[in-house]
Design a protein around this motif. Structure first.
Motif, mmCIF file in Angstrom:
data_model
loop_
_atom_site.group_PDB
_atom_site.id
_atom_site.type_symbol
_atom_site.label_atom_id
_atom_site.label_comp_id
_atom_site.label_asym_id
_atom_site.label_seq_id
_atom_site.Cartn_x
_atom_site.Cartn_y
_atom_site.Cartn_z
ATOM 1 N N ALA A 20 -3.028 10.610 0.050
ATOM 2 C CA ALA A 20 -2.397 9.550 0.834
ATOM 3 C C ALA A 20 -1.547 8.672 -0.063
ATOM 4 N N PHE A 21 -0.425 8.240 0.494
ATOM 5 C CA PHE A 21 0.491 7.356 -0.216
ATOM 6 C C PHE A 21 0.632 6.066 0.596
ATOM 7 N N TRP A 22 0.764 4.969 -0.116
ATOM 8 C CA TRP A 22 0.856 3.669 0.545
ATOM 9 C C TRP A 22 2.181 2.992 0.216
ATOM 10 N N CYS A 23 2.708 2.253 1.189
ATOM 11 C CA CYS A 23 3.977 1.566 0.993
ATOM 12 C C CYS A 23 3.918 0.179 1.616
ATOM 13 N N ASN A 24 4.391 -0.804 0.875
ATOM 14 C CA ASN A 24 4.553 -2.158 1.391
ATOM 15 C C ASN A 24 6.036 -2.505 1.331
ATOM 16 N N PRO A 25 6.696 -2.665 2.463
ATOM 17 C CA PRO A 25 8.139 -2.899 2.456
ATOM 18 C C PRO A 25 8.489 -4.329 2.079
ATOM 19 N N ILE A 26 9.758 -4.592 1.954
ATOM 20 C CA ILE A 26 10.230 -5.946 1.693
ATOM 21 C C ILE A 26 9.925 -6.815 2.902
ATOM 22 N N SER A 27 9.456 -8.014 2.655
ATOM 23 C CA SER A 27 9.072 -8.909 3.728
ATOM 24 C C SER A 27 10.250 -9.144 4.682
ATOM 25 N N GLY A 28 9.974 -8.963 5.970
ATOM 26 C CA GLY A 28 11.001 -9.194 6.978
ATOM 27 C C GLY A 28 11.792 -7.953 7.359
ATOM 28 N N PHE A 65 1.164 16.832 7.783
ATOM 29 C CA PHE A 65 1.593 15.485 7.429
ATOM 30 C C PHE A 65 1.329 14.540 8.604
ATOM 31 N N SER A 66 0.913 13.336 8.263
ATOM 32 C CA SER A 66 0.782 12.289 9.262
ATOM 33 C C SER A 66 1.154 10.960 8.627
ATOM 34 N N ALA A 67 1.544 10.023 9.455
ATOM 35 C CA ALA A 67 1.925 8.706 8.947
ATOM 36 C C ALA A 67 1.535 7.658 9.971
ATOM 37 N N GLU A 68 1.337 6.452 9.478
ATOM 38 C CA GLU A 68 1.066 5.344 10.363
ATOM 39 C C GLU A 68 1.633 4.063 9.776
ATOM 40 N N ARG A 69 1.916 3.135 10.653
ATOM 41 C CA ARG A 69 2.417 1.831 10.220
ATOM 42 C C ARG A 69 1.773 0.788 11.117
ATOM 43 N N LEU A 70 0.549 0.485 10.818
ATOM 44 C CA LEU A 70 -0.203 -0.464 11.602
ATOM 45 C C LEU A 70 0.361 -1.864 11.419
ATOM 46 N N VAL A 73 3.913 -3.430 9.297
ATOM 47 C CA VAL A 73 4.219 -3.858 7.932
ATOM 48 C C VAL A 73 3.973 -2.685 6.981
ATOM 49 N N ASP A 74 2.776 -2.596 6.418
ATOM 50 C CA ASP A 74 2.456 -1.514 5.482
ATOM 51 C C ASP A 74 2.441 -0.168 6.197
ATOM 52 N N SER A 75 2.648 0.872 5.403
ATOM 53 C CA SER A 75 2.610 2.218 5.979
ATOM 54 C C SER A 75 1.876 3.149 5.036
ATOM 55 N N THR A 76 1.259 4.169 5.623
ATOM 56 C CA THR A 76 0.565 5.193 4.866
ATOM 57 C C THR A 76 1.071 6.559 5.297
ATOM 58 N N LEU A 77 1.347 7.403 4.331
ATOM 59 C CA LEU A 77 1.728 8.786 4.571
ATOM 60 C C LEU A 77 0.625 9.679 4.017
ATOM 61 N N LYS A 78 0.150 10.613 4.832
ATOM 62 C CA LYS A 78 -0.959 11.461 4.425
ATOM 63 C C LYS A 78 -0.573 12.929 4.501
ATOM 64 N N ILE A 79 -1.127 13.698 3.581
ATOM 65 C CA ILE A 79 -0.980 15.148 3.609
ATOM 66 C C ILE A 79 -2.381 15.744 3.563
#
Lengths: 115, 117
Positions: A20-28, A65-70, A73-79
């Motif tokens: 799993a990979f995690w991402c936090n985007p730029i605020s806003g 592959f699956s992904a979510e963005r609860l 804001v943050d998102s997770t990509l899974k393999i």
């Protein structure tokens, strides 16, 4: 302003294992992208989110592959399970939702090695 | 379908000389065009874009690019190269009038720029 944050930066796993990979985007930034970058190639879009909604996942291999963005804001990509051919850099990017002319801001990426 | 081509895998330039990194595109209508740079183990960093207006676009770090509709090109240029400009450069195109996956940003395969002292 903090940039796009990704973790981990590097990951080595054996084939058939999950990752799993995690991402936090730029605020806003409402729009979030996951890209796949193979060696010697440009990024290829896997999935695009606008807020919580996956508006384009046509290039995401949904069998593994699956992904979510609860909460949009943050998102997770899974393999799951990973295959040898999944070895690549996985980039996350974000942008404001003003239109197609907005530039995307990229994180440093997660380099995945599948053994 | 939209596409973008970077015909050179690598460009070698001496420091202080002008540099050009080539990009051609294929889009049915008027394109939005972008240049990004990628340093080793880093994500892509935005340099400049063409949306509309003046064909010569100026961007970060002294880079500029010229939109040429008749030649469907968007070459990246800099009058005087620096060793620190050595990196991987990506051209990207987007069709702003298409929705869904047809409106996504499409990247070229990249051109490695090497600037020698």
């Amino acid at each position: 302003e903090a940039g796009v944050v990704q973790s981990p930066r590097y990951k080595i796993i054996e084939k058939k294992q999950p990752v799993a990979f995690w991402c936090n985007p730029i605020s806003g930034h409402n729009t979030l992208y996951w890209y796949l970058q193979n060696l010697g190639q440009g990024p290829e879009l896997l999935i695009r989110y606008e807020n919580e909604e996956a508006v384009d996942d046509s290039q995401l291999p949904k069998d593994r592959f699956s992904a979510e963005r609860l909460k949009g804001v943050d998102s997770t990509l899974k393999i799951q399970p990973a295959e040898l051919g999944d070895s690549a850099v996985y980039l996350c990017a974000s942008s404001l939702d003003r239109g197609p002319g907005d530039e995307q801001f990229f994180g440093p990426g997660t380099r995945l090695t599948v053994l | 379908a939209q596409s973008v081509a970077q015909p050179e895998d690598q460009v070698n330039v001496a420091e202080g000389n002008p540099l050009t990194v080539k990009c051609t595109y294929s889009v049915s209508g008027n394109p939005y065009l972008f240049w990004y740079v990628q340093y080793p183990n880093r994500g892509l960093q935005f340099l400049l874009k063409y949306i509309t207006g003046d064909n010569l676009v100026k961007g970060s770090y002294g880079f500029e690019a010229e939109f040429n509709k008749s030649q469907t090109s968007f070459h990246l240029k800099k009058p005087s190269a620096l060793v620190s400009d050595s990196a991987l450069y990506f051209c990207a195109v987007r069709d702003p009038f298409r929705g869904g996956s047809q409106g996504n940003l499409i990247f070229g395969k990249g051109t490695k720029l090497s600037v020698k002292p």
